[in-house]
Design a protein around this motif. Structure first.
Motif, PDB file in Angstrom:
ATOM      1  N   UNK A  32      15.396  21.276   4.816  1.00 45.02           N
ATOM      2  CA  UNK A  32      15.456  20.344   5.937  1.00 45.02           C
ATOM      3  C   UNK A  32      14.100  20.124   6.593  1.00 45.02           C
ATOM      4  N   UNK A  33      13.119  20.963   6.189  1.00 43.98           N
ATOM      5  CA  UNK A  33      11.780  20.909   6.785  1.00 43.98           C
ATOM      6  C   UNK A  33      11.860  21.018   8.308  1.00 43.98           C
ATOM      7  N   UNK A  34      12.685  21.966   8.761  1.00 40.97           N
ATOM      8  CA  UNK A  34      12.879  22.221  10.183  1.00 40.97           C
ATOM      9  C   UNK A  34      12.021  23.406  10.612  1.00 40.97           C
ATOM     10  N   UNK A  35      11.712  23.487  11.913  1.00 38.83           N
ATOM     11  CA  UNK A  35      10.983  24.668  12.392  1.00 38.83           C
ATOM     12  C   UNK A  35      11.803  25.933  12.135  1.00 38.83           C
ATOM     13  N   UNK A  36      11.114  27.039  11.972  1.00 40.88           N
ATOM     14  CA  UNK A  36      11.769  28.318  11.686  1.00 40.88           C
ATOM     15  C   UNK A  36      12.670  28.704  12.861  1.00 40.88           C
ATOM     16  N   UNK A  37      13.942  28.927  12.562  1.00 37.76           N
ATOM     17  CA  UNK A  37      14.923  29.313  13.571  1.00 37.76           C
ATOM     18  C   UNK A  37      15.180  30.813  13.486  1.00 37.76           C
ATOM     19  N   UNK A  38      15.682  31.401  14.591  1.00 39.34           N
ATOM     20  CA  UNK A  38      15.945  32.843  14.619  1.00 39.34           C
ATOM     21  C   UNK A  38      17.437  33.110  14.444  1.00 39.34           C
ATOM     22  N   UNK A  39      17.748  33.951  13.498  1.00 37.74           N
ATOM     23  CA  UNK A  39      19.117  34.421  13.285  1.00 37.74           C
ATOM     24  C   UNK A  39      19.241  35.725  14.066  1.00 37.74           C
ATOM     25  N   UNK A  40      20.057  35.729  15.116  1.00 42.81           N
ATOM     26  CA  UNK A  40      20.165  36.885  15.999  1.00 42.81           C
ATOM     27  C   UNK A  40      21.362  37.756  15.635  1.00 42.81           C
ATOM     28  N   UNK A  41      21.371  38.978  16.163  1.00 49.09           N
ATOM     29  CA  UNK A  41      22.511  39.872  15.956  1.00 49.09           C
ATOM     30  C   UNK A  41      23.777  39.259  16.552  1.00 49.09           C
ATOM     31  N   UNK A  42      23.645  38.644  17.717  1.00 46.04           N
ATOM     32  CA  UNK A  42      24.806  38.006  18.353  1.00 46.04           C
ATOM     33  C   UNK A  42      25.315  36.860  17.476  1.00 46.04           C
ATOM     34  N   UNK A  43      24.404  36.116  16.859  1.00 45.49           N
ATOM     35  CA  UNK A  43      24.800  35.031  15.973  1.00 45.49           C
ATOM     36  C   UNK A  43      25.528  35.540  14.741  1.00 45.49           C
ATOM     37  N   UNK A  64      23.619  25.110   8.497  1.00 48.63           N
ATOM     38  CA  UNK A  64      22.799  23.897   8.452  1.00 48.63           C
ATOM     39  C   UNK A  64      22.852  23.154   9.789  1.00 48.63           C
ATOM     40  N   UNK A  65      24.048  22.998  10.328  1.00 47.16           N
ATOM     41  CA  UNK A  65      24.221  22.322  11.623  1.00 47.16           C
ATOM     42  C   UNK A  65      23.466  23.073  12.719  1.00 47.16           C
ATOM     43  N   UNK A  66      23.568  24.400  12.723  1.00 48.83           N
ATOM     44  CA  UNK A  66      22.900  25.211  13.744  1.00 48.83           C
ATOM     45  C   UNK A  66      21.381  25.102  13.646  1.00 48.83           C
ATOM     46  N   UNK A  67      20.845  25.048  12.433  1.00 49.16           N
ATOM     47  CA  UNK A  67      19.390  24.929  12.244  1.00 49.16           C
ATOM     48  C   UNK A  67      18.889  23.597  12.782  1.00 49.16           C
ATOM     49  N   UNK A  68      19.621  22.545  12.505  1.00 48.53           N
ATOM     50  CA  UNK A  68      19.227  21.216  12.981  1.00 48.53           C
ATOM     51  C   UNK A  68      19.209  21.164  14.500  1.00 48.53           C
ATOM     52  N   UNK A  76      22.608  29.022  17.302  1.00 46.83           N
ATOM     53  CA  UNK A  76      23.835  29.142  18.086  1.00 46.83           C
ATOM     54  C   UNK A  76      24.939  28.500  17.256  1.00 46.83           C
ATOM     55  N   UNK A  77      25.927  29.300  16.891  1.00 52.20           N
ATOM     56  CA  UNK A  77      26.993  28.816  16.023  1.00 52.20           C
ATOM     57  C   UNK A  77      28.192  28.412  16.852  1.00 52.20           C
ATOM     58  N   UNK A  78      28.550  27.151  16.745  1.00 57.74           N
ATOM     59  CA  UNK A  78      29.664  26.608  17.502  1.00 57.74           C
ATOM     60  C   UNK A  78      30.943  26.803  16.695  1.00 57.74           C
ATOM     61  N   UNK A  79      31.530  27.986  16.831  1.00 52.73           N
ATOM     62  CA  UNK A  79      32.740  28.332  16.095  1.00 52.73           C
ATOM     63  C   UNK A  79      33.801  28.821  17.066  1.00 52.73           C
TER      64      UNK A  79
END
Length: 167
Positions: A32-43, A64-68, A76-79
């Motif tokens: 996606x050529x997106x900026x580097x996102x952080x995957x957290x323990x809470x995520x 993919x949606x969360x990275x965008x 942040x995962x909207x689940x």
């Protein structure tokens, strides 16, 4: 005759989710050529608590949606949260004896929430936002955390001076 490979559903392989999530984050950031996102323990905990009616393809789409949306911040995962996740299937109360369950009153729940928030704030040195900040560790937005701090009346302790009075 070739038999198709049977793979257990993702909801039965929750222990695989952290590794899969890390893998998909790495691949999708490049694709996606997106900026580097952080995957957290809470995520990751949020991903593991979801019941996953779909499978790995659904996990990839959620990431993919969360990275965008993240734009280089924490993912942040909207689940929806599972009501009866296997991880939380045990009763919330403890038993002091077989007949009488122990439960928490509303004031006790509030005290525990306050104690937990205080502990996280102390652990992070009162860092609210960003990587390894209290909001990220708790899995809440910084604005939500700031509201809770104000509502609970929490204030950062003044550092204790090592100098003696009058010196």
């Amino acid at each position: 005759m070739v038999f198709p490979l049977q793979v257990a559903p993702l909801r039965e392989r929750r222990e695989d989710i952290p590794l899969l999530a890390k893998y998909f984050v790495g691949i999708l950031e490049k694709e996606l050529k997106c900026p580097k996102a952080r995957l957290t323990e809470a995520g990751v905990a949020r991903l593991q608590s979801y019941d996953w009616p779909g499978n790995i393809r659904e996990l990839r789409n959620v990431i993919e949606r969360a990275i965008i949306v993240a734009r280089g911040n924490a993912l942040d995962f909207d689940l929806p949260m599972a009501i009866t996740s296997p991880r939380f299937a045990q009763p919330v109360f403890e038993r002091s004896d077989a007949a009488q369950p122990v439960f928490l009153t509303e004031p006790e729940i509030q005290r525990r929430e306050r104690d937990n928030l205080w502990m996280v704030l102390e652990k992070t040195g009162w860092k609210i936002k960003g990587a390894d900040g209290a909001a990220e560790l708790l899995g809440v937005k910084p604005t939500t955390l700031i509201s809770r701090i104000k509502k609970m009346g929490l204030k950062r302790r003044e550092p204790v001076s090592s100098a003696l009075p009058g010196s």
